[in-house]
Design a protein around this motif. Sequence first.
Motif, PDB file in Angstrom:
ATOM      1  N   THR A 155       0.724  -1.061   0.036  1.00  0.00           N
ATOM      2  CA  THR A 155      -0.037  -0.009   0.005  1.00  0.00           C
ATOM      3  C   THR A 155       0.813   1.280  -0.117  1.00  0.00           C
ATOM      4  N   PRO A 156       0.480   2.438  -0.595  1.00  0.00           N
ATOM      5  CA  PRO A 156       1.326   3.435  -0.808  1.00  0.00           C
ATOM      6  C   PRO A 156       1.324   4.250   0.779  1.00  0.00           C
ATOM      7  N   HIS A 157       2.351   4.623   0.877  1.00  0.00           N
ATOM      8  CA  HIS A 157       2.578   5.534   2.239  1.00  0.00           C
ATOM      9  C   HIS A 157       3.277   6.672   1.770  1.00  0.00           C
ATOM     10  N   PRO A 158       3.286   7.803   2.554  1.00  0.00           N
ATOM     11  CA  PRO A 158       4.101   8.887   2.456  1.00  0.00           C
ATOM     12  C   PRO A 158       5.555   8.469   2.532  1.00  0.00           C
ATOM     13  N   THR A 159       6.330   9.145   1.599  1.00  0.00           N
ATOM     14  CA  THR A 159       7.842   8.734   1.213  1.00  0.00           C
ATOM     15  C   THR A 159       8.618  10.005   1.525  1.00  0.00           C
ATOM     16  N   THR A 160       8.270  11.051   1.871  1.00  0.00           N
ATOM     17  CA  THR A 160       9.140  12.403   2.088  1.00  0.00           C
ATOM     18  C   THR A 160      10.001  11.916   3.089  1.00  0.00           C
ATOM     19  N   ALA A 161       9.557  11.475   4.479  1.00  0.00           N
ATOM     20  CA  ALA A 161      10.212  11.336   5.455  1.00  0.00           C
ATOM     21  C   ALA A 161      11.455  10.264   5.092  1.00  0.00           C
ATOM     22  N   GLY A 162      11.026   9.268   4.416  1.00  0.00           N
ATOM     23  CA  GLY A 162      12.029   8.241   4.328  1.00  0.00           C
ATOM     24  C   GLY A 162      12.981   8.849   3.337  1.00  0.00           C
ATOM     25  N   ILE A 163      12.675   9.684   2.334  1.00  0.00           N
ATOM     26  CA  ILE A 163      13.656  10.119   1.302  1.00  0.00           C
ATOM     27  C   ILE A 163      14.598  10.883   1.979  1.00  0.00           C
ATOM     28  N   GLY A 164      14.067  11.774   2.942  1.00  0.00           N
ATOM     29  CA  GLY A 164      14.842  12.892   3.763  1.00  0.00           C
ATOM     30  C   GLY A 164      15.921  12.104   4.513  1.00  0.00           C
ATOM     31  N   ASN A 165      15.393  11.202   5.048  1.00  0.00           N
ATOM     32  CA  ASN A 165      16.324  10.246   5.776  1.00  0.00           C
ATOM     33  C   ASN A 165      17.608   9.836   5.112  1.00  0.00           C
ATOM     34  N   ALA A 166      17.018   9.195   3.832  1.00  0.00           N
ATOM     35  CA  ALA A 166      18.095   8.640   3.137  1.00  0.00           C
ATOM     36  C   ALA A 166      18.993   9.584   2.629  1.00  0.00           C
ATOM     37  N   PHE A 167      18.618  10.798   2.197  1.00  0.00           N
ATOM     38  CA  PHE A 167      19.573  11.943   1.692  1.00  0.00           C
ATOM     39  C   PHE A 167      20.387  12.129   2.690  1.00  0.00           C
ATOM     40  N   LEU A 168      20.372  12.225   4.017  1.00  0.00           N
ATOM     41  CA  LEU A 168      21.216  12.487   4.813  1.00  0.00           C
ATOM     42  C   LEU A 168      21.755  11.404   5.742  1.00  0.00           C
TER      43      LEU A 168
END
Lengths: 168, 102, 687
Positions: free
Chosen positions: A125-138
Amino acid sequence: MSGWGIADLVFGVIAAVTIVSAAGVAFSKNIVYSAFALMGTFMGVAALYVFLAADFVAVIQVLIYVGGILVLTLFAVMLTHRIADVRISNRSVGVLPGLVVVVAVGAVMAKAVLGANWLGRRPETPHPTTAGIGNAFLGDYLLPFELASVVLLAALVGAVVLSRKELK
Amino acid sequence: MAVGLTHYLLVSLALFLLGWFCVLTRRNAIGILMGVELILNSANINYLAFSRYGSGAYDGQLFAIFVIMLAAAEAAIGLAIILGIYQTFQTIDVEATDTLRG
Amino acid sequence: MEHPTSVDYLRWIVLSPLIGAAINGLAGAALQRRFGKRAISVLACAAVLVAFLLSVRVFLHLNGLPPEGRFLLDHCWTWLDAGGLRADVAFWADPLSAVMLLVVTGVGGLIHLYATGYMHDDAAYWRFFAWLNLFTFAMLTLVLGDNLLLMFVGWEGVGLCSYALIGFWYSSTANAQAGNKAFIVNRIGDFGFVLGIFLLYWSLADVGHPTVAFRELAQHVHALEGMTFWGVGTATLVTMLLFVGATGKSAQIPLYVWLPDAMAGPTPVSALIHAATMVTAGVYMIARLNFLFDMAPLTLSVVAWTGTLTALGAATIALAQTDIKRVLAYSTVSQLGYMFMGMGAGAYTAGIFHLTTHAFFKACLFLGSGSVIHAMGGEQDIRKMGGLRRAMPTTYWTFLLSTIAIAGIFPFAGFFSKDEILWKHFSTERGSQAIWALGLLGAGLTAFYMFRLVFLTFHGENRSDPHTREHLHESPAIMTGPLVVLAALATVGGTMGWPQALGGTHWLEQWFAPVFEHGAHASAHGGGHAGTHEYATEWVLMGVSVSVALLGILLARAMYVTGSLSPKKLTEAAGGALYRWVSNKYYVDELYDVVFVRGTLLLTRLCAAFDRYVIDGVVDGSAAVTRFVSWGNGLFDNYVIDGLVNRLAGGTMVVGNRVRQLQTGSINGYLYALVAGVVVVMVVRLL
């Protein structure tokens, strides 16, 4: 097309829109028409991103592609033609050989796509990805992130240098 | 059957081919750049499709973000070059820029 | 031999004429201009006079010493001292050199006096006396040198002066060529002489006694007994080589050819050098080295036979000569042959005795002929002379006395010396009776041709032209004086060797005893029994030789004075061929010319041709080959290498032109290429 639900139908519409816009970009004789068709394509692609549960990427797509690149392209069009020109030409040459090549390659690639035994997985199921991407970037992708900023800086400086007029 | 990976791949394929056609046949430099954008977008769709229907991790999405960013940088540079061409040749018709003709 | 007495005056005998030569040679022209010819002649004669007085002193000094100790040594300085070789500039006087000194300086002095008159009209007066003095210096060095090397210096020196004096009137090419001939022929002999010296020294060094000094040679030469060199006895080889030198210097077969031609020089030169002194150097050398020659009986035999053949051959040639000096020249060669004849029998005393008497009468004869030539205004052909005894009595009488002496008539000097030589050959075991017989024949011929000369020149009617006849005159006193002195010596000179057979003591033999110890013993042994008890054989032989001589004189008289025998019969014998052979000296000169002179010239031409065609040909050929190779290289370079380079460049141009067309400048085109590449890759992957 059996077994399609509403979502799938919407998908189909959006896909059609995207492809038609792209065709518009490819076959239009007026550059401005092509630019606007490009906008349509970008929008359609953004919608497709949403369908692929990449919400952050979709937003980024709209922001940067439409808001940045497209506007920039339009500026370039305006700057490189006389402002009074209404019909700005965007002629094509060598259409036939191009078509031949494209169709040939397309056929081959389509065969590959259709024929391959993709390892399908039930999408979650789709879920928000922003936080995850942010964490990954840093986190894991810190280095590419920093390098990317360096690249952008280089592009910035390069663009300024390139478009500078020589002072006489 | 439901919309699956294949459909997305087909869509991106179509975009790719159209973008390619643009690149091959356009005389206007900006038209060629538009084609390049189309190709990049198709690649992005591929990334995301495989990311969702493949491993399910964020890798595809991160990559797509990088692609978008680089596309932006490239478009900026490319258009700056086109402006430079316009200043030199007073046109952005790529057929006219053949001073390197052998 | 005892230790020699050391003196310091011998060097002045040698130096005196050298100083005279130096002053006359370097400043002579100036002196002559300033003070006249008198100055030159005084200087020259004084130099020789000093030498003569010192020679007398040497004689008296030696006489005062006991017989075994009659040796004087004057050491001046060390000349060479290298390795084992030591040669000093030192002068050695013993009984032998005393006699030689008296002859050279005495007779030489008289000839110097004569020459002051004879050369009076010559402009190069000073040059003549400079050379004459220099010659005397060289001859005295030869006589007094205490080692072989110093003697050789004198040997070469007399050769040089002889060359200069023969060609004194060098403006005539013939005279210069005569001088050349003398020097070159002498040189051939000298080559043998030098080889002899080398071999002697080398052999002595091998046995541990390296030396060239005479007194040391006398002591050590026995070490060479039995040694061989290249299969030949060392002593024999050394003495043969030395004898070769003697044949050159003393004009024996085969190197005598220069002496008759040497008559081209002024008459005093002929008298001094070619009668009394230089030509006797060979004889002296053998006497000096008598101990060495005693060790080589083969060489002595060669010496004797060479002397005999020369004596006889020269006598026959003299029979047919018509130039007064030529007759005397061949007579000299003949008499030298007699001297060698004597040396060859080991009769060294006899040989030196004859040398001395010959010096007296031959010098007198030459000077007399000079007087005749002077009076005849330069004419030398005896067929154009005659009856001169009335015009020049002094010359005639001295000439006659010397001729009697040379003919060997008792009691004149020539008789004693010549007879002793013949006796030694007859009676000793080292002699040969065959040689005695031939010597006797030669004596007869000598008497004949000498009296022929006298009769044709002085007797009968004068056959010259009226102009010359008017100017016939006796020579001045300065020239006739020496003639008289020499004639007197020729008459009474025999007393020094009065043989025991006639009641004398043979003073000369006793005088020479310390030097010729070995020889004296040998000949004494040989003629021993006859010498002590019976002289009968000797008397008989004396009578025989005198008779033969008288026969020769009578024959000459018959042919040339009374006319009862005609010379024409002899000249026309055998169709004139015999006469032609003899008067042309048996064509020996022509033979030498063809064989040696032309042979050498041919060799020269061969070498030149070889050099020009072979050597130069090789060089030129190699140059041609190099040129050809470089031409080929050039072709290769031009067509192959350059072709290659040019093709390469052309190819590059062609390829470049084609490739250039790829650069369309069209961006679309490039993109197409891109796509095409991708398609190709895809197709390949698919397949």
